[in-house]
Design a protein around this motif. Structure first.
Motif, PDB file in Angstrom:
ATOM      1  N   TYR A  35      -1.602  10.381  -4.028  1.00 18.39           N
ATOM      2  CA  TYR A  35      -2.764  11.256  -4.003  1.00 18.39           C
ATOM      3  C   TYR A  35      -3.102  11.714  -5.414  1.00 18.39           C
ATOM      4  O   TYR A  35      -2.256  11.755  -6.297  1.00 18.39           O
ATOM      5  N   THR A  44      -6.937  14.014  -2.676  1.00 18.68           N
ATOM      6  CA  THR A  44      -7.687  12.792  -2.415  1.00 18.68           C
ATOM      7  C   THR A  44      -6.717  11.627  -2.384  1.00 18.68           C
ATOM      8  O   THR A  44      -5.972  11.409  -3.348  1.00 18.68           O
ATOM      9  N   ALA A  47      -4.099   5.612  -2.428  1.00 21.58           N
ATOM     10  CA  ALA A  47      -3.688   4.388  -1.750  1.00 21.58           C
ATOM     11  C   ALA A  47      -2.488   4.657  -0.856  1.00 21.58           C
ATOM     12  O   ALA A  47      -1.748   5.608  -1.049  1.00 21.58           O
ATOM     13  N   THR A  48      -2.354   3.787   0.114  1.00 23.54           N
ATOM     14  CA  THR A  48      -1.173   3.751   0.978  1.00 23.54           C
ATOM     15  C   THR A  48      -0.300   2.611   0.498  1.00 23.54           C
ATOM     16  O   THR A  48      -0.784   1.474   0.339  1.00 23.54           O
ATOM     17  N   THR A  56      -2.870  -0.465  -0.006  1.00 26.67           N
ATOM     18  CA  THR A  56      -4.243  -0.381   0.505  1.00 26.67           C
ATOM     19  C   THR A  56      -4.948   0.762  -0.204  1.00 26.67           C
ATOM     20  O   THR A  56      -4.532   1.908  -0.079  1.00 26.67           O
ATOM     21  N   TYR A  57      -6.024   0.459  -0.923  1.00 24.93           N
ATOM     22  CA  TYR A  57      -6.714   1.443  -1.741  1.00 24.93           C
ATOM     23  C   TYR A  57      -7.901   2.047  -0.990  1.00 24.93           C
ATOM     24  O   TYR A  57      -8.602   1.359  -0.241  1.00 24.93           O
ATOM     25  N   GLU A  58      -8.117   3.327  -1.251  1.00 27.55           N
ATOM     26  CA  GLU A  58      -9.258   4.030  -0.676  1.00 27.55           C
ATOM     27  C   GLU A  58     -10.510   3.742  -1.498  1.00 27.55           C
ATOM     28  O   GLU A  58     -10.435   3.304  -2.657  1.00 27.55           O
ATOM     29  N   SER A  59     -11.640   4.034  -0.873  1.00 26.84           N
ATOM     30  CA  SER A  59     -12.908   3.828  -1.556  1.00 26.84           C
ATOM     31  C   SER A  59     -12.933   4.625  -2.858  1.00 26.84           C
ATOM     32  O   SER A  59     -12.579   5.809  -2.882  1.00 26.84           O
TER      33      SER A  59
ATOM     34  N   GLN B   2     -15.800  11.022   8.109  1.00 32.60           N
ATOM     35  CA  GLN B   2     -14.413  11.178   7.723  1.00 32.60           C
ATOM     36  C   GLN B   2     -14.247  12.449   6.888  1.00 32.60           C
ATOM     37  O   GLN B   2     -13.807  12.399   5.747  1.00 32.60           O
ATOM     38  N   GLY B  96      -6.871   4.363   8.702  1.00 36.63           N
ATOM     39  CA  GLY B  96      -7.654   3.965   7.549  1.00 36.63           C
ATOM     40  C   GLY B  96      -8.147   2.535   7.666  1.00 36.63           C
ATOM     41  O   GLY B  96      -7.855   1.816   8.618  1.00 36.63           O
ATOM     42  N   SER B  97      -8.886   2.104   6.652  1.00 32.64           N
ATOM     43  CA  SER B  97      -9.513   0.791   6.672  1.00 32.64           C
ATOM     44  C   SER B  97      -8.477  -0.326   6.682  1.00 32.64           C
ATOM     45  O   SER B  97      -8.729  -1.421   7.171  1.00 32.64           O
ATOM     46  N   LYS B 102      -3.591   7.684   7.999  1.00 36.56           N
ATOM     47  CA  LYS B 102      -3.719   8.456   6.776  1.00 36.56           C
ATOM     48  C   LYS B 102      -4.222   9.849   7.136  1.00 36.56           C
ATOM     49  O   LYS B 102      -4.655  10.106   8.264  1.00 36.56           O
TER      50      LYS B 102
END
Lengths: 115, 115
Positions: A35, A44, A47-48, A56-59, B2, B96-97, B102
């Motif tokens: 975060y 915010t 990524a996971t 896995t990256y967030e927007s 979201q 999540g995507s 998440k």
């Protein structure tokens, strides 16, 4: 529960350089998250980073800027690349040892200042 | 959507008072609603969490009230103490995507309990 440590606790870096943040967990966990938190602001998700798969990256976050490694079930690194002052923030890692994302344990954070 | 909307941004109460922090959401796919407490210089810590099929949950002095039809939930702190002074975040768990669970965090409420 899980105990998480992060290194470094804080750093001051120059524009254009990179910093790698380490996250160490005292037990094996599959689910790990990175975060970003501006001081006084919310968290915010960057990524996971589950072990055994690509992060896995967030927007708004990309691998070239924030590459993540997850070599085993107790360790991960986040690199902040080609830093700019806008990257100044607190970076936190967390884990979800029960497998439920609502139950996360956070590290103390790394306070990054980019000059 | 979201997002999890949290209010108020800050709150001041006297010792023994009952601060109430509110959150609202739109996404009915959220499946868990935790609250986190964060002290300065520390990572957030899970306080209490609730499922959407439960209307109330108590743990010690902390109570979550959940209104599924209104898509709102709130945190009540009974007999508040100066040691409760911290920032509180509501959150919601979702997929999540990348197919991983998440958390989506609210903006946070800075609580000050005066002696």
């Amino acid at each position: 529960s899980a105990v998480i440590s992060q290194k470094p606790s804080r750093d001051i870096c120059q524009r254009g350089t990179s910093l790698t943040i380490q996250c160490q967990v005292d037990s094996q966990v599959t689910m790990m998250f990175w975060y970003r938190q501006q001081p006084g602001q919310s968290l915010t998700l960057i990524a996971t980073a589950n072990q055994g798969s690509e992060a896995t990256y967030e927007s708004g976050f990309v691998i070239d800027k924030f590459p993540i490694s997850r070599p085993n079930l107790t360790f991960s690194t986040l690199t902040v690349s080609n830093m700019s002052p806008e990257d100044s923030s607190i970076y936190l890692c967390s884990v979800a040892p029960t497998g439920y994302s609502y139950e996360q344990y956070f590290g103390p954070g790394t306070r990054l200042t980019v000059t | 959507q979201q997002q999890v909307k949290q209010s108020p941004q800050s709150l001041i109460v006297q010792k023994g008072g009952i601060p109430i922090i509110n959150c609202a959401y739109e996404n009915t796919a959220f499946d868990y609603f935790p609250w986190y407490q964060q002290f300065p210089g520390k990572g957030p810590a899970l306080l209490i969490a609730i499922r959407p099929d439960v209307s109330e949950k108590k743990e010690g002095r902390f109570t979550i009230s959940f209104n599924k039809s209104a898509k709102q939930f709130s945190l009540h702190i009974m007999d508040s103490q100066p040691g409760d002074s911290a920032t509180y975040f509501c959150a919601a768990s979702t997929i999540g995507s990348g197919g991983y669970n998440k958390l989506i965090f609210g903006a946070g409420t800075r609580l000050a309990v005066h002696p």
